[in-house]
Enzyme design. Structure first.
Site: not given
Length: 620
Positions: A73, A249, A319, A329, A590
């Protein structure tokens, strides 16, 4: 230099004529009159010969656990044109100076080296790879590399429809498109930008150009989009999609909370409630996805289980970051700069030694993440896991998938379709917002709201004792196990006094943060679903309906909020309605606080409740 892997040797051998074989495998010539099965048997014998005599995979790309890394990648840029809430902070991230990023020639140099060693699949990532000006040229030059079988790209889809014809011509063979919701307003909330219809157009263009399957990546987040699982799966009935549900994740800046994760098992249980016949599909050894299919559906669904069931043991991925660091990793912090060695004049052999050393240090599994998982609390069951069709929120449930298929079928530009007009509304925008989307009404997020007048009634029966404390005065949850299930409905309201300046900006939808009414409405819907997690002694309620309405009051420079909730069960839903109204009001504050802090939140109250042993209540 290590020998080429067996897969490319097989490709070359099988392309050669049946009458000769440069591999050294024994060959039997085909004679006229012999059965055609002879050629098939010959090919089988040659394959077996190559398996027994094949040279080993590149030692530089094989780690100490025997994993062969054939998938690379490459990040083309750190920049992105979206600000997804789970990916990066709203203000963005510090960018590496351009001089420190890999040049196009450096990217291609490294790609050639990895392909020569056995990499047969390259995926281009980012940031957002399609904002790099020379992305088409990079794909074209990668396509010329001998032995490279697949060139893929992962994109948010904003620029895809415009660039895909050129990318396909250049040699792009696989597409992954990120899409976390099928609701336009929620899309804008998640990514903090507009562009839903551009992504839809990109997916349609990929289908039109023959990509099959078109992979759609959906990061599932509790309280945000887990109620859309069935809508995504329903799209695969008539479309060649591989919808890939990804467990949420942890990454720096995304305010990681383990309670937001919806596990693969939980998602699968939800799907099987709707489609019990859902069947498991076979998968490749190095696949990160667990694939399933509803029999008779054109597409399929997959689960990326990085958190609950890691796939480290068969990982074949490496990667390269945009600034030239090699990561072995995704979850590890260890990196080695290939850029620095390239620019220092390292030879090919020296680069291979550096790459081989990094790959050799790769751990058996991402230990840091597993430690985090061990220390994390268990996930709280979601409302949607019990009945994902129940919480309507701002999503249109029952007929949405058929409408989406209609949108894509034969429509070159989804933005011009009737459905798109229904999503966005027609004519001048009305500055009212309602979350309600019923099948017999026009499903617009921005729609006129009419407030139903309260019906007076007598005082309901009340208790002279607090029900959430025990005999000794300690907090205790009420036991509702013996109560009958009845239809419960509650309506609550709130008012936000904005002041003239903030009110005008909200009215004209000119706040820098975005559409305050839409965001507040979404927040109210989410809050109703999360009430039991916010209010300690509230029971978890499987809501069948949530509606949040916001209406501008120009005479008071205010926004009126009305929230209604419905459920069938042994306990009421007034807390859910009050929480929705209160959180919608807080969200408006907000959104507007940068303009004025002289904003008043008030009049938070229960308007009515029906169902239950204590009778109905209607505020006079």
């Amino acid at each position: 230099m290590a020998a080429r892997p067996v897969s490319r040797m097989l490709q070359r051998v099988l392309r050669s004529s049946v009458r000769s074989c440069s591999s050294g495998a024994p060959v039997t010539q085909h004679r006229p009159g012999e059965p055609s099965q002879t050629a098939v048997e010959e090919l089988a014998r040659r394959r077996q010969f190559l398996r027994e005599h094949a040279a080993p995979f590149s030692a530089f790309l094989t780690d100490s656990f025997g994993r062969q890394h054939s998938y690379l990648r490459i990040s083309l840029t750190e920049k992105c044109n979206l600000r997804c809430q789970y990916c990066m902070p709203e203000e963005g991230v510090p960018l590496t100076p351009k001089a420190d990023l890999l040049t196009t020639e450096e990217i291609l140099t490294l790609a050639r080296l990895f392909v020569k060693e056995g990499v047969d699949k390259i995926r281009l990532t980012g940031g957002e790879p399609l904002i790099r000006p020379d992305v088409v040229d990079i794909v074209a030059q990668l396509h010329r590399l001998e032995g490279l079988r697949t060139i893929g790209i992962t994109t948010n889809g904003i620029n895809l429809a415009r660039l895909l014809p050129q990318l396909q011509k250049a040699g792009l063979s696989a597409i992954n498109i990120s899409l976390d919701t099928l609701v336009p307003a929620k899309f804008e909330f998640i990514v903090r930008r507009k562009g839903f219809h551009k992504v839809m157009e990109g997916i349609h263009k990929a289908i039109e150009l023959g990509y099959s399957p078109v992979k759609v990546n959906c990061v599932v987040m509790r309280g945000l989009n887990e109620d859309e699982l069935l809508d995504f799966v329903a799209l695969t009935e008539g479309l060649p999609l591989d919808v890939r549900f990804i467990e949420y994740m942890p990454f720096d800046g995304n305010k990681w909370n383990f309670k937001k994760m919806v596990s693969y098992k939980e998602m699968l249980d939800t799907l099987r409630q709707q489609w019990p016949e859902l069947e498991k599909l076979p998968e490749e050894e190095s696949s990160t996805a667990k694939a399933f299919k509803v029999p008779g559906f054109r597409g399929q669904v997959s689960f990326i289980t990085s958190m609950s069931e890691h796939f480290c043991g068969t990982c074949n991925r490496l990667r390269i970051t945009a600034d030239g660091n090699l990561k072995v990793c995704l979850f590890g912090n260890s990196e080695v700069s290939l850029r620095d060695h390239l620019r220092a004049g390292a030879s090919e052999e020296e680069l291979l030694q550096i790459i081989g050393a990094a790959v050799g240090r790769k751990k058996r599994q991402h230990a840091e993440l597993l430690l985090m998982l061990q220390d994390s609390p268990p996930a709280i069951p979601s409302i949607s896991s019990q009945d994902p069709f129940r919480v309507q929120g701002i999503g249109h449930r029952v007929s949405f998938s058929n409408q989406m298929a209609t949108l894509w079928k034969g429509c070159r530009d989804p933005r011009t379709s009737l459905l798109a007009q229904r999503w966005l509304g027609s004519g001048p925008p009305q500055r009212h917002c309602s979350s309600r989307l019923d099948s017999d009404t026009n499903p617009k997020c921005l729609s006129a709201v009419s407030r139903a007048p309260a019906t007076p009634s007598g005082p309901p029966p009340t208790s002279d004792q607090l029900t959430h404390v025990d005999a000794e005065g300690r907090a205790a949850m009420v036991d509702v196990g013996g109560k009958p299930d009845t239809e419960r409905v509650a309506v609550a309201s709130a008012v936000v006094l904005l002041g003239p300046v903030a009110f005008k900006l909200v009215q004209k939808n000119q706040l820098k943060k975005g559409d305050a009414l839409v965001v507040a409405q979404l927040a109210g819907v989410q809050a109703a679903k999360q009430t039991s997690q916010l209010i300690p002694l509230c029971h978890h309620v499987a809501l069948s309906h949530v509606e949040v309405q916001l209406e501008l009051d120009s005479t008071r420079h205010a926004v009126g909020i009305q929230a209604s909730c419905r459920a069938r069960g042994p306990t009421g839903v007034e807390m859910e309605a009050l929480t929705a109204a209160a959180v919608a009001a807080l969200t408006l504050y907000d959104m507007c606080k940068a303009v004025s802090r002289d904003i008043v939140l008030g009049e938070i109250k229960l308007i009515s409740k029906t169902g239950g042993q204590r009778g109905d209540f209607h505020r006079t």
